[in-house]
Design a protein around this motif. Structure first.
Motif, PDB file in Angstrom:
ATOM      1  N   ALA A  12       0.634  -1.100  -0.148  1.00  0.00           N
ATOM      2  CA  ALA A  12      -0.024  -0.146  -0.155  1.00  0.00           C
ATOM      3  C   ALA A  12       0.884   1.435   0.007  1.00  0.00           C
ATOM      4  O   ALA A  12       0.449   2.214  -0.445  1.00  0.00           O
ATOM      5  CB  ALA A  12      -0.942  -0.096   1.220  1.00  0.00           C
ATOM      6  N   ALA A  16       0.266   2.910  -5.309  1.00  0.00           N
ATOM      7  CA  ALA A  16      -0.580   3.998  -6.061  1.00  0.00           C
ATOM      8  C   ALA A  16       0.370   4.618  -7.225  1.00  0.00           C
ATOM      9  O   ALA A  16      -0.239   4.823  -8.515  1.00  0.00           O
ATOM     10  CB  ALA A  16      -1.081   4.982  -5.140  1.00  0.00           C
ATOM     11  N   ASP A  42      -3.800  -2.203   3.080  1.00  0.00           N
ATOM     12  CA  ASP A  42      -4.802  -1.574   2.124  1.00  0.00           C
ATOM     13  C   ASP A  42      -4.616  -1.875   0.824  1.00  0.00           C
ATOM     14  O   ASP A  42      -5.257  -1.402  -0.249  1.00  0.00           O
ATOM     15  CB  ASP A  42      -5.016  -0.232   2.316  1.00  0.00           C
ATOM     16  N   THR A  43      -3.665  -2.894   0.365  1.00  0.00           N
ATOM     17  CA  THR A  43      -3.248  -3.061  -1.031  1.00  0.00           C
ATOM     18  C   THR A  43      -4.438  -3.599  -1.864  1.00  0.00           C
ATOM     19  O   THR A  43      -4.571  -3.021  -2.840  1.00  0.00           O
ATOM     20  CB  THR A  43      -2.224  -4.356  -0.956  1.00  0.00           C
ATOM     21  N   THR A  45      -7.507  -3.036  -1.279  1.00  0.00           N
ATOM     22  CA  THR A  45      -8.791  -1.780  -1.375  1.00  0.00           C
ATOM     23  C   THR A  45      -8.184  -0.896  -2.477  1.00  0.00           C
ATOM     24  O   THR A  45      -8.812  -0.527  -3.414  1.00  0.00           O
ATOM     25  CB  THR A  45      -8.591  -1.086  -0.248  1.00  0.00           C
ATOM     26  N   ILE A  46      -6.683  -0.630  -2.611  1.00  0.00           N
ATOM     27  CA  ILE A  46      -6.258  -0.034  -3.834  1.00  0.00           C
ATOM     28  C   ILE A  46      -6.212  -0.363  -4.963  1.00  0.00           C
ATOM     29  O   ILE A  46      -6.633   0.152  -6.075  1.00  0.00           O
ATOM     30  CB  ILE A  46      -4.747   0.570  -3.624  1.00  0.00           C
ATOM     31  N   ASP A  49     -10.051   0.019  -6.133  1.00  0.00           N
ATOM     32  CA  ASP A  49     -10.374   1.342  -6.410  1.00  0.00           C
ATOM     33  C   ASP A  49      -9.910   1.723  -7.907  1.00  0.00           C
ATOM     34  O   ASP A  49     -10.587   2.406  -8.544  1.00  0.00           O
ATOM     35  CB  ASP A  49      -9.888   2.404  -5.474  1.00  0.00           C
TER      36      ASP A  49
END
Length: 301
Positions: A12, A16, A42-43, A45-46, A49
């Motif tokens: 995470a 990005a 949060d990998t 989730t990224i 998204d």
């Protein structure tokens, strides 16, 4: 279309920026296939998204995502997920691609025809803030087999394989403990494929404490690092690589089949067989200092 194969694991912090660099590619004919290797941050989730932003036609999660396999096997597990792509590009989660990376790779593969070709390039080594660019080492000797058994000179985060090359790597499973880029290099050269090395850097290779491998700043530093590691892990992997090839000789060239038999006999035999194996043409590393160390380890290991 080029399929970008991304394996993620607790990435995470930097992920990005890598995803943004995919979107900045001048070659837009790509899709992203990703597999998470059991992240607890949060990998995912990224990644969800990102998928929502660019669409499921361009970004999808691989089957079996979430099960921890380790980096190499996670990357190799992605290959069957991109069986329809004309080429596949391995991508690390913490790097940043320069905008012309895929375009240069496509150009490097353009004349391949039906031959198996692996494209790779140099990198800019940078700190965790993407500062302090230093060029990675440029290999001096021509890549090939059996030299590929002695040393990995392929940067996995720059690698792009055409369909013929990816098919070869998919057919011969990587042995326990291998790394995906080294195994790809070994398989493709043993099966008569070609390695194209682009002297221009195409990736910002972030050096930080979480790097799985990292990159030495010079050939001397590489040799010193090898001495510190000792012969144990190197000779273990050499045996695994050789014996795995020996179990799949139907894909190898005649010369590679003979080399594998000769080197395998050396690894199982005494001084005479080891000496004979070391006389195999091309069984050498990039520099003489590294060769001295390799020969010593092969004789005692």
């Amino acid at each position: 279309m080029i399929a970008i194969l991304l394996s993620t694991y607790n990435g995470a912090r930097f992920l990005a920026e890598q995803l943004d660099s995919f979107e900045q590619q001048t070659d837009r004919d790509w899709c992203l296939v990703w597999r998470d290797d059991g992240s607890t941050d949060d990998t995912r989730t990224i990644m969800y998204d990102f998928t929502a932003r660019i669409g499921e036609m361009r970004c999808r999660e691989a089957a079996g995502s979430g099960v921890h396999l380790g980096a190499a096997q996670s990357f190799l597990a992605l290959l069957p997920e991109a069986a329809d792509a004309e080429a596949v590009a391995f991508a690390d989660q913490d790097d940043v691609w320069l905008p012309d990376k895929l375009a240069r790779a496509r150009h490097g593969l353009a004349s391949a025809g039906n031959r198996a070709v692996l494209y790779c390039a140099r990198q800019y080594l940078v700190d965790e803030h993407l500062q302090g660019r230093r060029l990675s080492i440029l290999s001096g000797n021509q890549p090939g087999f059996p030299a590929s058994l002695t040393q990995n000179i392929v940067h996995g985060n720059t690698m792009v394989m055409n369909r013929a090359a990816a098919n070869l790597v998919s057919r011969i499973p990587g042995p326990l403990g291998t790394v995906h880029d080294w195994w790809s290099y070994i398989v493709i050269t043993a099966c008569g494929g070609e390695v194209v090395i682009d002297p221009k850097p195409v990736v910002l290779y972030r050096q930080h404490k979480g790097n799985l491998i990292g990159s030495p700043p010079s050939t001397l530093a590489r040799a010193i690092a090898a001495i510190r590691r000792g012969p144990g892990s190197f000779m273990t992997m050499m045996r695994r690589h050789v014996f795995q090839l020996a179990a799949h000789t139907e894909y190898l060239t005649d010369q590679a089949r003979n080399d594998v038999a000769r080197i395998g006999a050396g690894l199982r035999g005494g001084i005479a067989r080891r000496t004979h194996a070391l006389r195999c043409p091309g069984l050498k590393r990039q520099t003489e200092l590294e060769n001295v160390l390799f020969r010593f380890w092969f004789m005692i290991g």
